[in-house]
Design a protein around this motif. Structure first.
Motif, PDB file in Angstrom:
ATOM      1  N   SER A   1      44.780 -11.646  22.372  1.00  0.00           N
ATOM      2  CA  SER A   1      43.717 -12.443  21.778  1.00  0.00           C
ATOM      3  C   SER A   1      42.409 -11.963  22.370  1.00  0.00           C
ATOM      4  O   SER A   1      42.120 -12.190  23.545  1.00  0.00           O
ATOM      5  CB  SER A   1      43.902 -13.932  22.084  1.00  0.00           C
ATOM      6  N   ARG A   2      41.617 -11.263  21.538  1.00  0.00           N
ATOM      7  CA  ARG A   2      40.377 -10.694  22.044  1.00  0.00           C
ATOM      8  C   ARG A   2      39.427 -11.775  22.514  1.00  0.00           C
ATOM      9  O   ARG A   2      38.705 -11.587  23.484  1.00  0.00           O
ATOM     10  CB  ARG A   2      39.684  -9.913  20.943  1.00  0.00           C
ATOM     11  N   GLU A   3      39.459 -12.910  21.800  1.00  0.00           N
ATOM     12  CA  GLU A   3      38.533 -13.982  22.144  1.00  0.00           C
ATOM     13  C   GLU A   3      38.827 -14.499  23.544  1.00  0.00           C
ATOM     14  O   GLU A   3      37.927 -14.633  24.384  1.00  0.00           O
ATOM     15  CB  GLU A   3      38.635 -15.137  21.127  1.00  0.00           C
ATOM     16  N   VAL A   4      40.100 -14.782  23.807  1.00  0.00           N
ATOM     17  CA  VAL A   4      40.499 -15.266  25.134  1.00  0.00           C
ATOM     18  C   VAL A   4      40.206 -14.208  26.185  1.00  0.00           C
ATOM     19  O   VAL A   4      39.647 -14.497  27.254  1.00  0.00           O
ATOM     20  CB  VAL A   4      42.001 -15.637  25.152  1.00  0.00           C
ATOM     21  N   ALA A   5      40.570 -12.958  25.868  1.00  0.00           N
ATOM     22  CA  ALA A   5      40.351 -11.875  26.836  1.00  0.00           C
ATOM     23  C   ALA A   5      38.878 -11.751  27.184  1.00  0.00           C
ATOM     24  O   ALA A   5      38.503 -11.627  28.354  1.00  0.00           O
ATOM     25  CB  ALA A   5      40.865 -10.559  26.248  1.00  0.00           C
ATOM     26  N   ALA A   6      38.031 -11.806  26.143  1.00  0.00           N
ATOM     27  CA  ALA A   6      36.588 -11.666  26.371  1.00  0.00           C
ATOM     28  C   ALA A   6      36.060 -12.819  27.213  1.00  0.00           C
ATOM     29  O   ALA A   6      35.264 -12.619  28.141  1.00  0.00           O
ATOM     30  CB  ALA A   6      35.855 -11.599  25.037  1.00  0.00           C
ATOM     31  N   THR A   7      36.497 -14.031  26.884  1.00  0.00           N
ATOM     32  CA  THR A   7      36.037 -15.200  27.645  1.00  0.00           C
ATOM     33  C   THR A   7      36.388 -15.057  29.117  1.00  0.00           C
ATOM     34  O   THR A   7      35.540 -15.226  29.999  1.00  0.00           O
ATOM     35  CB  THR A   7      36.686 -16.490  27.105  1.00  0.00           C
ATOM     36  N   LEU A   8      37.651 -14.725  29.388  1.00  0.00           N
ATOM     37  CA  LEU A   8      38.098 -14.663  30.774  1.00  0.00           C
ATOM     38  C   LEU A   8      37.416 -13.544  31.552  1.00  0.00           C
ATOM     39  O   LEU A   8      36.970 -13.737  32.686  1.00  0.00           O
ATOM     40  CB  LEU A   8      39.623 -14.500  30.824  1.00  0.00           C
ATOM     41  N   THR A  52      33.253 -10.802  49.384  1.00  0.00           N
ATOM     42  CA  THR A  52      33.204 -12.235  49.136  1.00  0.00           C
ATOM     43  C   THR A  52      34.213 -12.650  48.069  1.00  0.00           C
ATOM     44  O   THR A  52      34.716 -11.803  47.329  1.00  0.00           O
ATOM     45  CB  THR A  52      31.781 -12.658  48.691  1.00  0.00           C
ATOM     46  N   ILE A  53      34.519 -13.965  48.052  1.00  0.00           N
ATOM     47  CA  ILE A  53      35.315 -14.548  46.960  1.00  0.00           C
ATOM     48  C   ILE A  53      34.437 -15.634  46.342  1.00  0.00           C
ATOM     49  O   ILE A  53      33.789 -16.402  47.056  1.00  0.00           O
ATOM     50  CB  ILE A  53      36.622 -15.178  47.476  1.00  0.00           C
ATOM     51  N   SER A  54      34.422 -15.669  45.022  1.00  0.00           N
ATOM     52  CA  SER A  54      33.623 -16.699  44.361  1.00  0.00           C
ATOM     53  C   SER A  54      34.479 -17.940  44.136  1.00  0.00           C
ATOM     54  O   SER A  54      35.604 -17.845  43.653  1.00  0.00           O
ATOM     55  CB  SER A  54      33.126 -16.173  43.013  1.00  0.00           C
ATOM     56  N   THR A  55      33.919 -19.088  44.489  1.00  0.00           N
ATOM     57  CA  THR A  55      34.700 -20.317  44.269  1.00  0.00           C
ATOM     58  C   THR A  55      34.625 -20.753  42.811  1.00  0.00           C
ATOM     59  O   THR A  55      35.372 -21.618  42.368  1.00  0.00           O
ATOM     60  CB  THR A  55      34.166 -21.470  45.150  1.00  0.00           C
ATOM     61  N   LYS A  56      33.702 -20.114  42.082  1.00  0.00           N
ATOM     62  CA  LYS A  56      33.561 -20.497  40.665  1.00  0.00           C
ATOM     63  C   LYS A  56      34.576 -19.726  39.808  1.00  0.00           C
ATOM     64  O   LYS A  56      35.267 -20.293  38.976  1.00  0.00           O
ATOM     65  CB  LYS A  56      32.140 -20.175  40.189  1.00  0.00           C
ATOM     66  N   THR A  57      34.637 -18.434  40.051  1.00  0.00           N
ATOM     67  CA  THR A  57      35.556 -17.591  39.275  1.00  0.00           C
ATOM     68  C   THR A  57      36.330 -16.689  40.216  1.00  0.00           C
ATOM     69  O   THR A  57      35.788 -15.742  40.769  1.00  0.00           O
ATOM     70  CB  THR A  57      34.781 -16.718  38.266  1.00  0.00           C
ATOM     71  N   PHE A  58      37.600 -17.000  40.424  1.00  0.00           N
ATOM     72  CA  PHE A  58      38.406 -16.196  41.338  1.00  0.00           C
ATOM     73  C   PHE A  58      39.700 -15.694  40.694  1.00  0.00           C
ATOM     74  O   PHE A  58      40.517 -15.071  41.332  1.00  0.00           O
ATOM     75  CB  PHE A  58      38.746 -17.006  42.600  1.00  0.00           C
ATOM     76  N   GLU A  59      39.880 -15.998  39.390  1.00  0.00           N
ATOM     77  CA  GLU A  59      41.118 -15.624  38.702  1.00  0.00           C
ATOM     78  C   GLU A  59      40.978 -14.261  38.030  1.00  0.00           C
ATOM     79  O   GLU A  59      40.072 -14.042  37.228  1.00  0.00           O
ATOM     80  CB  GLU A  59      41.455 -16.682  37.637  1.00  0.00           C
ATOM     81  N   ALA A  60      41.886 -13.359  38.357  1.00  0.00           N
ATOM     82  CA  ALA A  60      41.833 -12.002  37.803  1.00  0.00           C
ATOM     83  C   ALA A  60      42.681 -11.848  36.550  1.00  0.00           C
ATOM     84  O   ALA A  60      42.344 -11.086  35.644  1.00  0.00           O
ATOM     85  CB  ALA A  60      42.302 -10.995  38.850  1.00  0.00           C
ATOM     86  N   THR A  61      43.819 -12.564  36.493  1.00  0.00           N
ATOM     87  CA  THR A  61      44.771 -12.328  35.397  1.00  0.00           C
ATOM     88  C   THR A  61      44.138 -12.645  34.055  1.00  0.00           C
ATOM     89  O   THR A  61      43.255 -13.501  33.955  1.00  0.00           O
ATOM     90  CB  THR A  61      46.031 -13.188  35.540  1.00  0.00           C
ATOM     91  N   ASN A  62      44.599 -11.938  33.041  1.00  0.00           N
ATOM     92  CA  ASN A  62      43.999 -12.091  31.721  1.00  0.00           C
ATOM     93  C   ASN A  62      45.078 -12.250  30.660  1.00  0.00           C
ATOM     94  O   ASN A  62      45.642 -11.277  30.176  1.00  0.00           O
ATOM     95  CB  ASN A  62      43.112 -10.878  31.416  1.00  0.00           C
ATOM     96  N   PHE A  63      45.347 -13.521  30.313  1.00  0.00           N
ATOM     97  CA  PHE A  63      46.390 -13.772  29.312  1.00  0.00           C
ATOM     98  C   PHE A  63      45.949 -13.398  27.907  1.00  0.00           C
ATOM     99  O   PHE A  63      46.776 -13.259  27.015  1.00  0.00           O
ATOM    100  CB  PHE A  63      46.864 -15.233  29.377  1.00  0.00           C
ATOM    101  N   GLY A  64      44.647 -13.235  27.745  1.00  0.00           N
ATOM    102  CA  GLY A  64      44.184 -12.770  26.442  1.00  0.00           C
ATOM    103  C   GLY A  64      44.657 -11.357  26.173  1.00  0.00           C
ATOM    104  O   GLY A  64      45.084 -11.018  25.077  1.00  0.00           O
ATOM    105  N   ILE A  65      44.631 -10.524  27.228  1.00  0.00           N
ATOM    106  CA  ILE A  65      45.121  -9.158  27.085  1.00  0.00           C
ATOM    107  C   ILE A  65      46.627  -9.188  26.871  1.00  0.00           C
ATOM    108  O   ILE A  65      47.177  -8.468  26.047  1.00  0.00           O
ATOM    109  CB  ILE A  65      44.798  -8.321  28.339  1.00  0.00           C
ATOM    110  N   GLN A  66      47.322 -10.034  27.626  1.00  0.00           N
ATOM    111  CA  GLN A  66      48.779 -10.031  27.561  1.00  0.00           C
ATOM    112  C   GLN A  66      49.284 -10.472  26.198  1.00  0.00           C
ATOM    113  O   GLN A  66      50.161  -9.855  25.623  1.00  0.00           O
ATOM    114  CB  GLN A  66      49.358 -10.930  28.643  1.00  0.00           C
ATOM    115  N   MET A  67      48.726 -11.590  25.689  1.00  0.00           N
ATOM    116  CA  MET A  67      49.300 -12.096  24.450  1.00  0.00           C
ATOM    117  C   MET A  67      48.664 -11.476  23.220  1.00  0.00           C
ATOM    118  O   MET A  67      49.235 -11.513  22.142  1.00  0.00           O
ATOM    119  CB  MET A  67      49.172 -13.612  24.382  1.00  0.00           C
TER     120      MET A  67
END
Lengths: 263, 270, 214
Positions: B234-241, B217-232
């Motif tokens: 920021s643990r907070e952003v990474a954790a949220t995503l 299945t694909i969730s229409t609520k959360t379908f984004e895999a990329t994590n800019f928190g990891i890239q840039m």
């Protein structure tokens, strides 16, 4: 014989060499680079530089300790006294004997690495007739001019003589007769004095004497203008070779870039 | 809405973060480096440009200096004697930003080659946290992170666009794509780039799952895999995503989450 | 007390204390920062990989053999030579037996000592060449690197000057440089001799736990 004529003449030879270098500096001055180009040419490989500095380091340690052993009794002992000199002499001998074998290995490696550009060539005659670097004005040369080649042969052949006689002196059981050891002694001292005297000129020219020379032996590359000024025949070959290399590199990279994969 | 990017650049905020993240492991890394230069021989950026500034340990210099000034075991003594490194400046961090961001893919080759076994790549990852906190990360990364937090996707791709793309793929392949199906075996998450630029990925996935006979299945609520928190960094952003993915995976009760070929996405999940 | 007595006596005790206490203090200072537990599911044993990682980084792996060959050769030549002469040269074994441990072991024959010393010098000279010529090392090297390597060279040199073992002054000179080296050790990059165990182990544990070869 060692402590008489050889020491005396040897001492004067060293003094003369040092004075000669000083005189050259005063008369000719530092040979400057007319301008700097932004491009450099490769002159010495990693192996050549490693070998050079290895030999240089061991040579300096051996030369200093060796001079203490040879002249110390006349120069140092009157100043510091017999007891203190005994200590210094012991230290010098131990150091000298330890570094000798390292120098022996290094000088053989250097000979093998540097010989190919050190055979005499036609241009050397012209170089000498024009007075080499003793006068201002341009003189053509290949990678090494006759002065450098002379240094190569003095230091290599002298170095072999030092290494061979030195090994005999360090490991006396290798000799069969006392005469061999005595001969080794004399060869060692004469070769040492000759090479040390010549090395003063080499070290001067390689550092402050010729601007732009030291970089060649540390980084491995020399300023292009420097190369054309001092070793133009070699420089022209190198410039052509670099151009060839640049051409083939560009060709290779342009053939690799294809189109993006179709969707 | 507050941005991930701080109001003003601050070297001290960056330094504070550097020091906070310097645990026993990172401290041992900063202490063990003997400046041997082997890491340069493993770094692509150095190998191609032959510019020594790309030496991996050199990229860590501001963080190393901050550690030696403030946190290293003899730091107070060395500061008193004037032997500690000087304070890290804003100009220095500005100069180092391209080295830490544009000239490192965290590939880890430097870690592999280091004779002291220093995790240089890991340390750069930590250094990025400080750079981000101080406001020295590249502007686009801040923008992408903000967008991802606000809309779920760094490119601002929302549910409507997803549904449209899926519709087109269903028509092409003739295979329906199950959305928000509870109890499926696999939850598929995607990179926004795939949805926008390479939508046939979705059709291909449908064919594969059908052939294998696996429910997905694909969730229409959360379908984004990329994590800019990891890239840039920021643990907070990474954790949220990544938290959103975990939440929806638990909500739908799936067995596995399948991630696209995105290093940051995979790293976040792992 | 004359200066030689001072060097062989009080200064030795002082420098040895600074060495041991300083190194322990610094190590404790690093380890006390601790580490947050890794919450991910372990895919390998952290402890096993800490040990494996430690040994793995002794050898070139990952395809970097050719590029790192010079440094590897010179580095091992120096370190192995130094280790051999430190712990197996007869004068050192005698010193350790009399003044440190109370027991000794069979030392190298004299020629073995000389070969080890020459290997150590050769390695150090080659490493020194690399540090002054390689553009990467010229960029990243600082005063600590140069002081550490020159100090080590001077210690080795004074040792070799005292090889005849017949002059108290030369032995004392060597001891003096050793003591300076011991005092310098805990405050400098020479500590890598201790910290490398931990840096390798932490990396091994971190990556091994996640199923990646460190």
């Amino acid at each position: 014989m060692r402590n008489g004529p050889i020491s005396t003449y040897g001492g004067w030879l060293l003094a003369a060499a040092a004075a000669g270098v000083g005189l050259f500096y005063v008369a000719r001055g530092r040979i400057r680079l007319s301008c700097c180009s932004s491009r450099t040419l490769p002159r010495f490989t990693h192996a050549e530089r490693a070998a050079h500095w290895f030999v240089a380091a061991t040579f300096i340690l051996l030369a200093v300790s060796g001079l203490v052993i040879l002249f110390g009794k006349y120069v140092l002992q009157p100043v510091i006294g017999v007891g203190a000199f005994a200590v210094v002499a012991s230290a010098a001998l131990q150091g000298h004997n330890l570094f000798g074998p390292l120098f022996a290995v290094g000088i053989v490696a250097m000979f093998v690495l540097y010989i190919k550009d050190n055979w005499p060539r036609g241009a050397d005659v012209a170089w000498v007739l024009k007075g080499g670097m003793f006068f201002k004005g341009h003189v053509s040369s290949w990678k090494f001019n006759l002065g450098e080649k002379t240094w190569f042969w003095i230091s290599s052949l002298g170095g072999f003589a030092l290494a061979g006689s030195g090994l005999l002196l360090d490991f006396p059981w290798l000799a069969q007769t006392v005469q061999q050891l005595q001969l080794a002694h004399i060869v060692h001292v004469i070769a040492a004095l000759a090479v040390i005297a010549a090395s003063l000129g080499h070290m001067y020219l390689g550092t402050i004497g010729v601007e732009g020379a030291l970089e060649g032996m540390t980084t491995g590359r020399v300023d292009e203008t420097w190369a054309l000024e001092h070793h133009d025949l070699w420089a022209k070959d190198m410039i052509a070779a670099e151009a060839e290399k640049a051409k083939t590199t560009t060709l290779a990279s342009s053939s690799v870039s294809g189109g993006a994969p179709a969707e | 809405m507050t941005s991930v990017r701080p109001q003003a650049k601050s070297a001290s905020a960056a330094v504070e973060k550097f020091l906070a993240l310097t645990d026993a492991a990172v401290a041992s890394y900063l202490e063990a480096c003997v400046h041997c230069g082997e890491c340069a021989e493993a770094c692509h950026f150095y190998l191609v440009t032959e510019d020594p500034r790309y030496t991996p340990t050199h990229k860590l210099r501001p963080m190393a200096r901050a550690y030696r000034r403030h946190k290293a075991p003899f730091a107070p003594l060395k500061r008193a004697l004037g032997l500690a490194p000087s304070e890290v400046t804003e100009a220095e961090l500005e100069e180092w930003a391209p080295l830490v961001y544009d000239s490192c893919t965290l590939c880890g080759r430097c870690t592999v080659v280091c004779p002291m076994g220093i995790d240089i790549a890991g340390a750069i990852r930590k250094m990025r946290e400080g750079m981000t906190a101080g406001g020295f990360a590249p502007a686009d990364l801040y923008k992408a992170a903000d967008l991802a937090i606000a809309t779920g996707s760094p490119l601002g791709v929302r549910e409507k666009a997803l549904r449209k793309t899926i519709e087109i793929q269903e028509k092409k392949t003739g295979i329906p794509v199950p959305l928000d199906r509870k109890g499926a075996d696999y939850l598929v998450i995607l990179s926004a780039m795939e949805i926008v630029g390479f939508p046939c990925t979705i059709g291909a996935l449908a064919k594969l799952f059908k052939q294998a006979g696996i429910s997905w299945t694909i969730s229409t609520k959360t379908f984004e895999a990329t994590n800019f928190g990891i890239q840039m960094g920021s643990r907070e952003v990474a954790a949220t995503l990544v938290g959103r993915i975990v939440a929806v995976a638990e909500e739908l009760g799936v067995k596995y989450v399948i991630s696209p070929e995105c290093g940051h996405a995979y790293g976040a999940l792992k | 007390m004359d200066i030689i007595g001072f060097i062989e006596g009080p200064l030795w005790y002082f420098s040895a204390t600074v060495f041991v206490a300083g190194a322990l203090w610094r190590l404790a200072g690093i380890l006390r920062f601790g580490r947050k537990p890794d919450l991910s599911v372990p895919r390998g044993s952290a402890l096993a990989w800490a040990v494996r990682g430690f040994f793995l980084h002794f050898v070139p792996h990952g395809g970097f053999g050719r590029r790192t060959a010079f440094h590897l050769f010179a580095g091992y030549l120096f370190h192995i030579g130094l280790l051999l002469l430190l712990f197996w040269a007869a004068p050192h074994v005698a010193f350790l037996e009399r003044r440190v441990l109370g027991f000794g072991w069979e030392p190298l024959p004299h020629w073995g000592f000389v070969v080890a010393a020459e290997a150590a010098f050769a390695g150090l000279i080659l490493l020194w060449f690399r540090r002054i010529s390689d553009p990467v090392l010229r960029t990243i090297s600082d005063a600590d690197d140069h002081i550490g390597s020159w100090l080590t060279f001077v210690v080795m040199l004074t040792g070799c000057l005292a090889l005849q073992e017949s002059h108290a002054e030369l032995r004392a000179l060597h001891m003096l440089t050793v003591e300076l080296w011991l005092i310098y050790f805990p405050f400098s990059r020479l500590m890598h001799a201790v910290t490398f165990v931990f840096s390798r182990s932490y990396t091994g544990a971190t990556y091994g736990r996640r199923g990646v070869t460190p």
